[in-house]
Design an enzyme around this catalytic site. Sequence first.
Site, PDB file in Angstrom:
ATOM      1  N   THR A   1       0.822  -1.209   0.000  1.00  0.00           N
ATOM      2  CA  THR A   1       0.000   0.000   0.000  1.00  0.00           C
ATOM      3  C   THR A   1       0.860   1.265   0.000  1.00  0.00           C
ATOM      4  OG1 THR A   1      -1.427   1.295   1.471  1.00  0.00           O
ATOM      5  CG2 THR A   1      -0.115  -0.384   2.515  1.00  0.00           C
ATOM      6  N   ASP A   2       0.276   2.367  -0.485  1.00  0.00           N
ATOM      7  CA  ASP A   2       0.975   3.656  -0.433  1.00  0.00           C
ATOM      8  C   ASP A   2       1.046   4.191   1.005  1.00  0.00           C
ATOM      9  OD1 ASP A   2      -1.711   4.320  -0.099  1.00  0.00           O
ATOM     10  OD2 ASP A   2      -1.716   5.945  -1.564  1.00  0.00           O
ATOM     11  N   GLU A   3       0.247   3.603   1.910  1.00  0.00           N
ATOM     12  CA  GLU A   3       0.173   4.144   3.274  1.00  0.00           C
ATOM     13  C   GLU A   3       1.489   3.980   4.032  1.00  0.00           C
ATOM     14  OE1 GLU A   3      -3.525   3.506   5.322  1.00  0.00           O
ATOM     15  OE2 GLU A   3      -4.592   3.182   3.451  1.00  0.00           O
TER      16      GLU A   3
ATOM     17  N   TYR B   1      -1.880  -0.410  10.957  1.00  0.00           N
ATOM     18  CA  TYR B   1      -2.020  -1.086   9.656  1.00  0.00           C
ATOM     19  C   TYR B   1      -0.804  -0.800   8.779  1.00  0.00           C
ATOM     20  CZ  TYR B   1      -3.307  -1.570   4.720  1.00  0.00           C
ATOM     21  OH  TYR B   1      -3.291  -1.875   3.384  1.00  0.00           O
TER      22      TYR B   1
ATOM     23  N   LYS C   1       2.252  -3.287   7.372  1.00  0.00           N
ATOM     24  CA  LYS C   1       2.540  -3.501   5.944  1.00  0.00           C
ATOM     25  C   LYS C   1       3.989  -3.099   5.634  1.00  0.00           C
ATOM     26  CE  LYS C   1       0.150  -4.586   2.989  1.00  0.00           C
ATOM     27  NZ  LYS C   1      -0.195  -5.943   2.440  1.00  0.00           N
TER      28      LYS C   1
HETATM   29  P1  NAD Z   1      -9.483  -7.418   2.224  1.00  0.00           P
HETATM   30  O1  NAD Z   1      -9.496  -7.138   3.693  1.00  0.00           O
HETATM   31  O2  NAD Z   1     -10.711  -7.193   1.424  1.00  0.00           O
HETATM   32  O3  NAD Z   1      -9.035  -8.927   1.966  1.00  0.00           O
HETATM   33  C1  NAD Z   1      -8.021  -9.560   2.698  1.00  0.00           C
HETATM   34  C2  NAD Z   1      -8.178 -11.057   2.518  1.00  0.00           C
HETATM   35  O4  NAD Z   1      -7.131 -11.709   3.248  1.00  0.00           O
HETATM   36  C3  NAD Z   1      -9.510 -11.600   3.087  1.00  0.00           C
HETATM   37  O5  NAD Z   1     -10.101 -12.463   2.160  1.00  0.00           O
HETATM   38  C4  NAD Z   1      -9.087 -12.348   4.355  1.00  0.00           C
HETATM   39  O6  NAD Z   1      -9.927 -13.447   4.653  1.00  0.00           O
HETATM   40  C5  NAD Z   1      -7.683 -12.804   3.973  1.00  0.00           C
HETATM   41  N1  NAD Z   1      -6.830 -13.042   5.151  1.00  0.00           N
HETATM   42  C6  NAD Z   1      -6.717 -12.256   6.261  1.00  0.00           C
HETATM   43  N2  NAD Z   1      -5.854 -12.837   7.128  1.00  0.00           N
HETATM   44  C7  NAD Z   1      -5.394 -13.974   6.541  1.00  0.00           C
HETATM   45  C8  NAD Z   1      -4.475 -14.980   6.930  1.00  0.00           C
HETATM   46  N3  NAD Z   1      -3.834 -14.919   8.107  1.00  0.00           N
HETATM   47  N4  NAD Z   1      -4.236 -16.000   6.078  1.00  0.00           N
HETATM   48  C9  NAD Z   1      -4.895 -16.090   4.894  1.00  0.00           C
HETATM   49  N5  NAD Z   1      -5.781 -15.172   4.484  1.00  0.00           N
HETATM   50  C10 NAD Z   1      -6.029 -14.115   5.292  1.00  0.00           C
HETATM   51  O7  NAD Z   1      -8.263  -6.557   1.668  1.00  0.00           O
HETATM   52  P2  NAD Z   1      -8.064  -5.918   0.226  1.00  0.00           P
HETATM   53  O8  NAD Z   1      -8.584  -4.541   0.232  1.00  0.00           O
HETATM   54  O9  NAD Z   1      -8.485  -6.880  -0.806  1.00  0.00           O
HETATM   55  O10 NAD Z   1      -6.466  -5.817   0.198  1.00  0.00           O
HETATM   56  C11 NAD Z   1      -5.662  -6.865  -0.324  1.00  0.00           C
HETATM   57  C12 NAD Z   1      -4.209  -6.471  -0.215  1.00  0.00           C
HETATM   58  O11 NAD Z   1      -3.988  -5.256  -0.943  1.00  0.00           O
HETATM   59  C13 NAD Z   1      -3.757  -6.189   1.218  1.00  0.00           C
HETATM   60  O12 NAD Z   1      -2.470  -6.708   1.373  1.00  0.00           O
HETATM   61  C14 NAD Z   1      -3.754  -4.673   1.315  1.00  0.00           C
HETATM   62  O13 NAD Z   1      -2.799  -4.235   2.244  1.00  0.00           O
HETATM   63  C15 NAD Z   1      -3.393  -4.292  -0.091  1.00  0.00           C
HETATM   64  N6  NAD Z   1      -3.894  -2.978  -0.545  1.00  0.00           N
HETATM   65  C16 NAD Z   1      -5.207  -2.639  -0.410  1.00  0.00           C
HETATM   66  C17 NAD Z   1      -5.661  -1.413  -0.877  1.00  0.00           C
HETATM   67  C18 NAD Z   1      -7.116  -1.009  -0.779  1.00  0.00           C
HETATM   68  O14 NAD Z   1      -7.455   0.139  -1.082  1.00  0.00           O
HETATM   69  N7  NAD Z   1      -8.022  -1.880  -0.403  1.00  0.00           N
HETATM   70  C19 NAD Z   1      -4.772  -0.533  -1.490  1.00  0.00           C
HETATM   71  C20 NAD Z   1      -3.433  -0.915  -1.618  1.00  0.00           C
HETATM   72  C21 NAD Z   1      -3.006  -2.146  -1.157  1.00  0.00           C
HETATM   73  P1  TYD Z   2     -10.736   4.004   4.131  1.00  0.00           P
HETATM   74  O1  TYD Z   2     -11.658   3.540   3.072  1.00  0.00           O
HETATM   75  O2  TYD Z   2     -10.853   3.411   5.497  1.00  0.00           O
HETATM   76  O3  TYD Z   2      -9.258   3.838   3.546  1.00  0.00           O
HETATM   77  P2  TYD Z   2      -7.824   4.354   4.146  1.00  0.00           P
HETATM   78  O4  TYD Z   2      -7.990   4.793   5.526  1.00  0.00           O
HETATM   79  O5  TYD Z   2      -7.013   3.122   4.043  1.00  0.00           O
HETATM   80  O6  TYD Z   2      -7.381   5.450   3.234  1.00  0.00           O
HETATM   81  O7  TYD Z   2     -10.895   5.579   4.286  1.00  0.00           O
HETATM   82  C1  TYD Z   2     -10.694   6.464   3.196  1.00  0.00           C
HETATM   83  C2  TYD Z   2     -10.795   7.874   3.736  1.00  0.00           C
HETATM   84  O8  TYD Z   2     -12.146   8.090   4.168  1.00  0.00           O
HETATM   85  C3  TYD Z   2      -9.942   8.119   4.962  1.00  0.00           C
HETATM   86  O9  TYD Z   2      -9.445   9.466   4.904  1.00  0.00           O
HETATM   87  C4  TYD Z   2     -10.892   7.960   6.125  1.00  0.00           C
HETATM   88  C5  TYD Z   2     -12.213   8.445   5.549  1.00  0.00           C
HETATM   89  N1  TYD Z   2     -13.442   7.813   6.102  1.00  0.00           N
HETATM   90  C6  TYD Z   2     -14.501   8.624   6.524  1.00  0.00           C
HETATM   91  O10 TYD Z   2     -14.442   9.866   6.490  1.00  0.00           O
HETATM   92  N2  TYD Z   2     -15.627   8.009   7.003  1.00  0.00           N
HETATM   93  C7  TYD Z   2     -15.744   6.650   7.083  1.00  0.00           C
HETATM   94  O11 TYD Z   2     -16.798   6.157   7.559  1.00  0.00           O
HETATM   95  C8  TYD Z   2     -14.660   5.843   6.621  1.00  0.00           C
HETATM   96  C9  TYD Z   2     -14.738   4.347   6.688  1.00  0.00           C
HETATM   97  C10 TYD Z   2     -13.526   6.468   6.127  1.00  0.00           C
END
Ligand code: NAD
Ligand code: TYD
Length: 360
Positions: A134-136, A160, A164
Amino acid sequence: MRTWLVTGGAGFIGSNFVLHCKRRSTMRIINVDRLTYAGNLMNLESLEDDPEHIFVQGDIRDRDLLRELLNRYHPDAVFNFAAESHVDRSIVGPDDFIQTNIVGTFHLLEEVLHYWEGMSGVERKEFRFLQVSTDEVYGSLGPREHPFSEKTPYAPNSPYSASKAAADHLVRAYFHTYGLPTLTTNCSNNYGPRQFPEKLIPLMILNGMAGKPLPIYGDGQNVRDWLYVEDHCRALHLVWEAGRVGEVYNIGGSCEKTNVQVVARICAVLDELFPDAAHSPHSSLIAYVRDRPGHDRRYAIDTSKIHRELGWKPEETFETGIRKTIQWYIENPSWVRSVQSGAYREWILKHYTISDRKQS
Ligand code: NAD
Ligand code: TYD
C-alpha cells in the site's frame, strides 16, 4: 499450464485479481484464504465449477499447510494479498495486523524460499514472489509535497501501515539476502465491486441507498488517490510479467480527491438513480463525526516508473469507475446481505454508534 499461489484471494482485491487472471488466460490458481470477516466465497462463485481454481481455507501463518501446497501444486509465482486491511480496525485492535501482515508474510517468505531453493535452475529464474502493498507505508503528505515515489522513505503512521511496512522490509531483505526473486507494489486506495462495506466508498453507497447517515471523519478534507480495482489488477499482472526483480512499483490513479468530494459525487449519482428516494438529496445524510486518531492528511502517487518501464496507466476515470461500482452494489443485493452479517453489524455498531456518532 501456469500455476499461481494466491493468498487472500477471497477478499476484495484478491478476488478481483483471481477473476481477472482467469478471464485473461487458462491457468491454475491455488487460492489460500483464512476467510476472516473480509473474505467471502461469494466473490468466487463464478469459479465454482472451474477445476483449475483450487480454494483452500487456510492461514498464511500455517507453515505446514504452505509447504504442503507449494510441494503439491508447484506454483511458478506467489501473490501475497492476504492481510488485515482496515486502518480503523488496526487502531482498535492491532494484534491481528501484526500476526497476519508481519508474522504471516514472514512464514510465507520462509516457506517460499525453501521451495524456491529446491527448484531447478530455469524454474528458479522464472519464479516470482509478488508482495501486494500500500501507499500508506510512506506516511502523510503536505498539500504541496511531491507525490510518493519509490524512493520516498517509509514513514507509516497507523498500526495497519506499520505492519505492511514491516512486511515490505522483510520482502526486500529476502531479495537482498537470499536472492528470492521478489517484486513489491505499493498501490493507492482501491474501489470497485466486492469491497467490504467498512471502507469509505462502499459504506457511503450502501448507507446512501438505505437512507442512513454518511459519516465523514473530521473536516473531510483528507485526500486520497483513488484507483479502480480492475486497473490495479492489470498493473499487478504487468509487474509480474515484465517488472524487474527486486524492484518496487508504485501504482495509483492520479486521481486525488478529498473525502467530501468523493461522498458528494456518490450522492449526486444516487440522486440521479433514485430521484424519488425519501432521503433525496442524498447529501442531506452527510454527518461529520469525530476524526480518526493519527488520520493521514494526504496520499498521492507518482506513477512515472510503472508508466515508463511497463507502459501502465489507468483506463478507468473516477467518473466511470464510481458509476460501475454503484451499479454493482445495486445489482448484487444478496452479496450485500451476506456481508452485512453479525460481524459487520457488530463493527458498525461499536465503531460509529459508540465512538464517533456521539460527537457528531
Ligand atoms: P481485504 O481485507 O478485502 O481482503 C483480505 C483477505 O485476506 C480476506 O479475504 C481475508 O480473509 C484474507 N486473510 C486475512 N488474514 C489472513 C491470513 N492470516 N491468512 C490467509 N488469508 C487471510 O483486503 P483488500 O482490500 O483486498 O487488500 C488486499 C491487499 O492489498 C492487502 O495486502 C492490502 O494491504 C493491499 N492494498 C489494499 C488497498 C485497498 O485500497 N483496499 C490498497 C493498496 C493495497
Ligand atoms: P478508508 O476507506 O478506510 O481507507 P484508508 O484509511 O485506508 O485510506 O478511508 C478512506 C478515507 O475516508 C480516509 O481518509 C478515512 C475516511 N473515512 C470517513 O471519512 N468516514 C468513514 O466512515 C470511513 C470508513 C472512512
